[in-house]
Motif scaffolding. Sequence first.
Motif, short mmCIF file in Angstrom:
data_model
loop_
_atom_site.label_atom_id
_atom_site.label_comp_id
_atom_site.label_asym_id
_atom_site.label_seq_id
_atom_site.Cartn_x
_atom_site.Cartn_y
_atom_site.Cartn_z
N TYR A 111 -1.75 6.82 20.77
CA TYR A 111 -2.05 6.55 19.37
C TYR A 111 -1.09 5.55 18.72
CZ TYR A 111 -5.65 10.08 18.50
OH TYR A 111 -6.82 10.81 18.48
N GLU A 112 0.03 5.25 19.35
CA GLU A 112 1.09 4.44 18.72
C GLU A 112 0.61 3.05 18.28
OE1 GLU A 112 4.98 3.90 17.14
OE2 GLU A 112 3.64 5.59 17.50
N PRO A 113 -0.13 2.30 19.09
CA PRO A 113 -0.59 0.98 18.61
C PRO A 113 -1.45 1.10 17.34
CG PRO A 113 -0.87 1.14 20.98
CD PRO A 113 -0.49 2.52 20.50
N ARG A 114 -2.30 2.12 17.28
CA ARG A 114 -3.13 2.33 16.09
C ARG A 114 -2.26 2.69 14.89
NH1 ARG A 114 -7.82 6.72 16.42
NH2 ARG A 114 -8.08 5.55 18.32
N ARG A 115 -1.27 3.54 15.11
CA ARG A 115 -0.38 3.94 14.01
C ARG A 115 0.35 2.73 13.45
NH1 ARG A 115 4.37 4.40 12.47
NH2 ARG A 115 5.28 3.71 14.42
N ILE A 116 0.84 1.88 14.32
CA ILE A 116 1.57 0.68 13.89
C ILE A 116 0.64 -0.25 13.10
CG2 ILE A 116 2.68 -1.43 14.73
CD1 ILE A 116 3.83 0.35 17.04
N ALA A 117 -0.58 -0.45 13.59
CA ALA A 117 -1.53 -1.33 12.90
C ALA A 117 -1.91 -0.75 11.54
CB ALA A 117 -2.77 -1.55 13.77
N MET A 118 -2.15 0.56 11.48
CA MET A 118 -2.49 1.19 10.21
C MET A 118 -1.32 1.10 9.23
SD MET A 118 -5.55 2.23 9.96
CE MET A 118 -6.95 3.01 10.70
N GLN A 119 -0.12 1.34 9.72
CA GLN A 119 1.07 1.26 8.86
C GLN A 119 1.19 -0.14 8.26
OE1 GLN A 119 3.05 4.03 8.51
NE2 GLN A 119 4.37 3.07 7.02
N ALA A 120 0.93 -1.16 9.07
CA ALA A 120 1.00 -2.54 8.57
C ALA A 120 -0.07 -2.77 7.49
CB ALA A 120 0.82 -3.52 9.72
N LEU A 121 -1.28 -2.30 7.73
CA LEU A 121 -2.34 -2.44 6.74
C LEU A 121 -1.98 -1.72 5.45
CD1 LEU A 121 -5.23 -3.17 5.80
CD2 LEU A 121 -5.98 -1.05 6.91
N TRP A 122 -1.60 -0.45 5.57
CA TRP A 122 -1.29 0.35 4.39
C TRP A 122 -0.11 -0.22 3.60
CZ3 TRP A 122 -1.43 5.44 7.63
CH2 TRP A 122 -2.75 5.71 8.00
N SER A 123 0.83 -0.82 4.30
CA SER A 123 2.00 -1.39 3.64
C SER A 123 1.64 -2.58 2.76
CB SER A 123 3.05 -1.82 4.68
OG SER A 123 3.54 -0.69 5.35
N SER A 124 0.46 -3.13 2.94
CA SER A 124 0.04 -4.27 2.13
C SER A 124 -0.42 -3.84 0.73
CB SER A 124 -1.07 -5.06 2.84
OG SER A 124 -2.27 -4.31 2.87
N PHE A 125 -0.54 -2.54 0.49
CA PHE A 125 -0.98 -2.03 -0.81
C PHE A 125 0.22 -1.63 -1.65
CE2 PHE A 125 -4.57 -1.36 2.00
CZ PHE A 125 -5.62 -1.88 1.25
N ASP A 126 0.08 -1.75 -2.98
CA ASP A 126 1.18 -1.36 -3.86
C ASP A 126 1.26 0.17 -3.96
OD1 ASP A 126 -0.35 -0.32 -6.24
OD2 ASP A 126 -1.05 -2.39 -6.32
N ASP A 127 2.37 0.65 -4.47
CA ASP A 127 2.63 2.09 -4.53
C ASP A 127 1.57 2.84 -5.31
OD1 ASP A 127 4.89 1.48 -3.10
OD2 ASP A 127 6.30 1.94 -4.72
N GLN A 128 1.13 2.29 -6.44
CA GLN A 128 0.13 2.98 -7.26
C GLN A 128 -1.19 3.13 -6.50
OE1 GLN A 128 -0.57 1.20 -11.09
NE2 GLN A 128 -1.98 2.80 -11.72
N THR A 129 -1.59 2.09 -5.80
CA THR A 129 -2.81 2.16 -5.01
C THR A 129 -2.66 3.20 -3.90
OG1 THR A 129 -3.32 -0.15 -5.49
CG2 THR A 129 -4.41 0.83 -3.57
#
Length: 165
Positions: A111-129
Amino acid sequence: MSDRDKDALLRQLGEAVRRMGAQSVLSGAAMARHVGLHPTDLEVLDLVFLRETVTAGELAAATGLTSGSVTALIDRLERRGYVTRRRDAADRRRVLISVVRAATAPIEAAYEPRRIAMQALWSSFDDQTLQGVTDFLARSTELLARCTRDLATPAPAVSDTTEPR
């Protein structure tokens, strides 16, 4: 926002959630094949992993499976070395199920490659979102869990009110 715009947005959201749900099921099935487990076994293993310790009854409630099916599922996971059972020290009638982290390490690695990719995507959103999305997902997941429990309750028998010919 007008009522019409809100209705359109809610439809789009509903469709997006359905697509994500379907993709999640298909992705989970692909991962299960990859690690050599049945998709339900992998998902239940993840539930145990997330909760750290769980009872068979809690798994039955979460999944909508019968107690016999949950017992068979736990037996399979235990035979593979993924989970252990132990008596609850506070209530000897209860059996607690926990993940064996050393045994699940290869699954976590898959699952690690998926976790890393998701983390990168989610990090593109601001805290409120992120807070809004987290609240949405938590509340939606709880609603789905309630729906699952409701479906596990047998539906009342439908009587045949037609007259014989």
